[in-house]
Design an enzyme around this catalytic site. Structure first.
Site, PDB file in Angstrom:
ATOM      1  N   GLY A 259       0.805  -1.220   0.000  1.00 12.79           N
ATOM      2  CA  GLY A 259       0.000   0.000   0.000  1.00 12.79           C
ATOM      3  C   GLY A 259       0.837   1.268   0.000  1.00 12.79           C
ATOM      4  O   GLY A 259       0.651   2.155  -0.826  1.00 12.79           O
ATOM      5  N   ALA A 260       1.766   1.365   0.934  1.00 13.28           N
ATOM      6  CA  ALA A 260       2.541   2.590   1.084  1.00 13.28           C
ATOM      7  C   ALA A 260       3.674   2.340   2.057  1.00 13.28           C
ATOM      8  O   ALA A 260       3.719   1.296   2.709  1.00 13.28           O
ATOM      9  CB  ALA A 260       1.648   3.706   1.623  1.00 13.28           C
ATOM     10  N   HIS A 295      -2.307   6.511   8.290  1.00 11.95           N
ATOM     11  CA  HIS A 295      -1.469   5.428   8.847  1.00 11.95           C
ATOM     12  C   HIS A 295       0.017   5.754   8.674  1.00 11.95           C
ATOM     13  O   HIS A 295       0.783   5.691   9.635  1.00 11.95           O
ATOM     14  CB  HIS A 295      -1.829   4.114   8.156  1.00 11.95           C
ATOM     15  N   GLU A 296       0.395   6.116   7.464  1.00 12.45           N
ATOM     16  CA  GLU A 296       1.820   6.382   7.223  1.00 12.45           C
ATOM     17  C   GLU A 296       2.259   7.626   7.997  1.00 12.45           C
ATOM     18  O   GLU A 296       3.363   7.673   8.527  1.00 12.45           O
ATOM     19  CB  GLU A 296       2.113   6.557   5.723  1.00 12.45           C
ATOM     20  N   HIS A 299       2.915   6.809  11.606  1.00 10.70           N
ATOM     21  CA  HIS A 299       4.173   6.084  11.810  1.00 10.70           C
ATOM     22  C   HIS A 299       5.317   7.031  12.192  1.00 10.70           C
ATOM     23  O   HIS A 299       6.310   6.595  12.755  1.00 10.70           O
ATOM     24  CB  HIS A 299       4.580   5.343  10.539  1.00 10.70           C
ATOM     25  N   GLU A 318       3.306  -1.696  13.930  1.00 14.16           N
ATOM     26  CA  GLU A 318       2.165  -1.875  13.017  1.00 14.16           C
ATOM     27  C   GLU A 318       0.835  -2.019  13.757  1.00 14.16           C
ATOM     28  O   GLU A 318      -0.150  -1.387  13.394  1.00 14.16           O
ATOM     29  CB  GLU A 318       2.404  -3.058  12.072  1.00 14.16           C
TER      30      GLU A 318
HETATM   31  N1  B3K Z   1       5.637  -0.439   6.807  1.00 15.39           N
HETATM   32  C1  B3K Z   1       5.098  -0.641   5.487  1.00 15.39           C
HETATM   33  C2  B3K Z   1       5.039  -2.055   5.068  1.00 15.39           C
HETATM   34  C3  B3K Z   1       6.311  -2.611   4.583  1.00 15.39           C
HETATM   35  C4  B3K Z   1       6.097  -3.978   4.009  1.00 15.39           C
HETATM   36  C5  B3K Z   1       7.364  -4.639   3.630  1.00 15.39           C
HETATM   37  N2  B3K Z   1       7.136  -5.880   2.955  1.00 15.39           N
HETATM   38  C6  B3K Z   1       3.768  -0.014   5.327  1.00 15.39           C
HETATM   39  C7  B3K Z   1       2.969   0.163   6.541  1.00 15.39           C
HETATM   40  O1  B3K Z   1       2.608  -0.746   7.242  1.00 15.39           O
HETATM   41  O2  B3K Z   1       2.698   1.283   6.869  1.00 15.39           O
HETATM   42 ZN    ZN Z   2       2.257   0.445   8.942  1.00 16.44          ZN
END
Ligand code: B3K
Ligand code: ZN
Length: 869
Positions: A259-260, A295-296, A299, A318
């Site tokens: 997704g991102a 979501h991003e 993070h 996550e």
């Molecule tokens: N942290 C990334 C996901 C990475 C996946 C690697 N295979 C996106 C997320 O969960 O925000």
């Molecule tokens: Zn994430």
């Protein structure tokens, strides 16, 4: 390539640290040159060699303290430097080939855009490094590229310098002041349209917001940018968390494995989760854009400022970030439909994972390929565990715990235990028992048994928990489960237990079982468990249809009401599967008709209540499923539902005003409900007319797609005609065309496999683009029940043939799509044999990727395990 599993218990702190990284990158399609200058220091006193990770790199030179260095050895995946000083500058020069990198990990070039994906272990495909999340360094990156083709050059942090060279190339220098693990590193080079805005933080800092999209797509970026601002504000208001750099950039790319990605200051997104407008995106797309953007962004604190010590701790960032994005979405849209959405994910996918060979706790114990552990268990069950913390601690307690977590760990790489310890300080409760959710896998089953005495007017309800063994763990212990609890009678009175074991509507179940006592009871009471889905568990209750309907009528909790109806539908489908659908009594149909009349002013709840449980949800509540009886039984029930309730559904369809298009909650609820109703009406004699009419008059993608979905299966000829029109309109828009690909791939028809082959020959299809592959092969494997589970095994073979090819190109995507095959044990024996035959073909492939090897070999080994459990 090592197929050896790594174990959580084997964690060792890094032998060396790297405090500062300088990268000089000369972008070239097949030979990008990278000079990496690292400030390295030995941790403590030992004489171990420095072992750097590297994958598919061409090493050119190694220097230590400015001098050529020769005491190194190279293996497939390591560069080992012997006898290095205690502190030194290490300079490594290497080359990579972005154009031929189809796995889309590390640095890759697609459609004239260079971009990177480093999480989990992709940085080692860029240069030699200590590629692990507990090595934190500051990064400075200088990028060089042809100015005309790649006018935009981006990396993490702030732009500190730039210039032009005489040969037509230009260069830029980016510096990220925050020490970070290399999985958060990012670089992008391309030619984009740019949307700009600013956000002023609570402390008064002006942050530049930049959104880079494909040329010509600028008008589809506004919603994403507005969502970002809402997310920034929400995080300040809810958690007191502010953004920390002067610029926040998002780049949308078409070729992306997931997704991102939350790279510091430079998020890279699958364009599917950025681009949205009324014509091209559904309400669901808008929702997803907002929630992934948030979501991003979230993070930045939960993941970047406080990161993971090792990848076994992935749920630390996550699970917590999914919980935060769920809270945000509920605040921006509506709590109930969001909660139902999460529950569907849990029941359809997470419970299935728990029951499969891939079962693992939210903090896994062993891993062969980390990319295989970005799972619904780590993410969604992880979020459910955080939600239970929230329930136990309450809103204020949870906030205190979060504040403490940031106070202790800002700038560190930590573990799930560290998170629990911070939460512990904010509560009176001892969280030791609760923390078992991190180490125990599997879905707990909660059962109730009741004892009623008419003479003494006493009723006992015993609530017991049991977690069945899973592939990875033979024995289970009782968990600490917050069970939201209500108790009603058939007239709608609510009862409290005499000992007040239920407090504020929640029973803390910390033992194998608890008995609640009720007095002055004149009829057997109905227990109503797990309101708002208070724990990721299954409930087994021997409730009659009448009792379920009483729950729908009288329970306080809207989730419980919705859920009770889902159980009624599931019971009806069982009746059809046993050939006795015609025995469903008139009173049940009447009750369903009453649902429509009583809830007609609550379109949000009504829309959800009129959705019949999916094949996947139904499968989870059954064993040894025969798809070729369950699927038709579901369809027969849907037909009967439409026929029995046609007048009520017709009135409802006509009564729902959707008005001029707007993306707001009220309008979304109305469109959602109307499209669900259309799905039912399509199965009546008016189906062709209604679906074509809606398709033709629609001024937005939600209603166009709603019409197509309704027509699919119910009125095949109409469907074909509308699909042709749709393709004509959207032929040059691959992102929209993915919806069309997906609809074709999930259509039930005898010649589905030749249809899929045709789709693969479509000019817009390419095996190199994960979105296209997921739209055609992924949706078929996951959602075309009839085609995938064809009795001949042809569906399984088709998917396997494709995976054999895809594994050569993009193992990460191949390992996602293999999931339905690995769940063979859920199906009746004849299907099991056919599925295992295909899994064996995969396992026999020479050079099979780690990604597929881990899932396929575990799945085949499950045979012996399932006998044990
Ligand atoms: N942290 C990334 C996901 C990475 C996946 C690697 N295979 C996106 C997320 O969960 O925000
Ligand atoms: Zn994430």
């Amino acid at each position: 390539m090592s197929m050896q599993a790594k174990k959580r218990a084997d964690y060792q702190p890094p032998a060396f640290s790297i405090s500062d990284v300088k990268l000089d990158v000369r972008l070239h399609p097949t030979a990008t040159n990278i000079i990496s200058t690292l400030a390295v220091a030995r941790n403590g006193s030992h004489d171990h060699a420095l072992e750097l990770d590297g994958d598919k790199l061409k090493l050119i030179s190694v220097e230590v303290a400015g001098e050529a260095f020769e005491h190194f050895t190279q293996t497939d995946d390591k560069l080992v430097l012997e006898n290095v000083p205690d502190t030194f500058t290490l300079t490594i020069v290497n080359e990579v080939d972005p154009q031929n990198n189809q796995a889309l990990e590390g640095l890759y070039l697609s459609q004239n855009t260079y971009c990177t994906q480093c999480e989990a272990e992709g940085f080692r495909r860029i240069t030699y490094y200590l590629d692990r999340p507990d090595v934190l360094a500051t990064f400075e990156v200088t990028m060089h590229a042809d100015k005309e083709t790649y006018p935009t050059l981006l990396a993490n942090g702030n732009l500190i310098d730039k210039g032009d060279n005489e040969d037509g190339t230009h260069w830029v220098k980016w510096q990220d002041p925050f020490p970070k693990p290399c999985y958060l590193f990012a670089m992008v080079a391309g030619d984009f349209d740019l949307l700009q805005d600013t956000f002023t933080t609570a402390s008064g800092n002006d942050v530049k917001l930049e959104l880079y999209v494909d040329k010509g797509k600028k008008h589809r970026g506004d919603f994403a940018l507005a969502s970002l601002k809402r997310a920034m504000k929400w995080d300040e208001e809810t958690y007191g968390l502010e953004y920390d750099l002067d610029i926040y950039m998002i780049v949308a790319v078409d070729f992306f494995n997931m997704g991102a990605m939350e790279n510091k200051g430079l998020n890279i997104f699958n364009s599917k989760f950025v681009l949205a407008d009324q014509q091209s995106a559904t309400d669901e797309d808008f929702f997803n854009v907002e929630s992934v953007i948030a979501h991003e962004y979230f993070h930045n604190w939960t993941g970047n400022r406080v990161t993971c010590r090792d990848w076994f701790q992935l749920s630390l960032k996550e699970g917590l970030t999914v919980f935060r994005d769920q809270q945000f979405s509920a605040d921006m849209t509506s709590a109930l439909s969001n909660r139902i959405k999460h529950v569907r994910v849990m029941r359809e996918h997470q419970f299935a994972e728990d029951a499969s060979a891939m079962s693992h706790p939210i903090r896994p114990e062993e891993v062969i390929e980390m990319n295989n552990f970005y799972t619904v268990t780590v993410y969604d069950k992880g979020a459910e565990v955080i939600r239970m913390f929230h329930t136990l601690l309450g809103e204020d307690g949870f906030r205190r715990g979060m504040d403490e977590y940031f106070r202790r760990h800002d700038g560190q790489a930590v573990t799930c235990d560290d998170f629990v310890a911070a939460m512990q300080t904010a509560t009176e409760l001892d969280l030791t028992h609760f923390a078992r959710w991190y180490s125990q896998s599997g879905t707990p089953v909660i059962t109730t048994t009741t004892r009623y005495s008419e003479d003494s007017r006493l009723m006992d309800i015993t609530i017991a928990q049991h977690t069945p063994p899973t592939a990875d763990q033979g024995t289970k212990q009782p968990l600490f489960i917050p069970v939201a609890f209500d108790c009603i009678d058939s007239k709608g009175n609510h009862y409290s237990d005499v000992d007040s074991k239920v407090k504020d509507g929640v029973l803390m179940l910390d033992a194998p079982s608890v008995t609640l006592h009720f007095t002055e009871v004149d009829e057997p009471l109905i227990p109503v468990l797990l309101g708002n889905f208070s724990a990721p568990a299954k409930v087994k209750n021997a409730l009659s249809v009448e009792q379920l309907l009483s729950i729908f009528k009288y329970a306080n909790d809207a989730f419980n009401r919705w859920d009770a109806l889902q159980s009624v539908y599931s019971w009806c489908i069982d009746e059809f599967e046993q050939g006795q659908g015609d025995q469903i009594s008139a009173s049940v149909w009447q009750a369903l008709s009453d649902v429509i009349s009583s809830e007609k002013d609550n379109l949000e709840l009504l829309g959800e209540c009129l959705v019949i449980p999916s094949f996947e949800t139904l499968s989870q509540a059954r064993v040894l499923v025969d798809p070729n009886t369950l699927n038709p039984a579901r369809e027969l029930f849907c037909k009967a539902f439409a026929t029995q309730l046609e007048p009520e559904l017709t009135n409802l369809y006509e009564a729902i005003e959707t008005g001029t298009y707007a993306y707001n909650q009220q309008a979304v609820n109305a469109r959602r409900c109307r499209n669900v109703v259309l799905g039912h009406l399509a199965r009546t004699s008016k189906g062709a007319e209604l679906t074509s009419e809606q398709f033709t008059s629609a001024d937005n993608m939600t209603d166009s797609l709603g019409a197509l979905k309704a027509a699919q299966g119910a009125v095949p000829e109409t469907f074909e005609t509308l699909m042709q029109q749709f393709e004509k309109t959207w032929n040059n828009d691959p992102l929209v065309l993915d919806k069309w690909f997906g609809l074709h791939a999930t259509t039930e028809r005898d010649d589905i496999l030749s249809q899929l082959s045709l789709l693969q020959q479509h000019p817009q299809f390419t095996i190199n683009n994960p979105n296209r592959v997921r739209a055609v092969i992924g949706t078929f494997a996951f959602f075309n029940t009839a085609g995938f589970h064809d009795k001949s095994g042809s569906g399984y073979k088709f998917v396997t043939d494709y995976l054999l090819k895809l594994d050569e190109v993009n193992p990460q995507v191949a390992a996602r799509i293999v999931t339905p095959l690995t769940q063979w044990h859920n199906y009746a024996p004849a299907y099991q044999t056919l599925m295992k035959t295909q899994l064996n073909r995969l396992l026999g492939k020479e050079g099979l990727s780690k990604d597929l090897f881990e899932k396929v070999s575990k799945s085949l080994a499950y045979e012996t395990i399932s006998e044990r459990i």
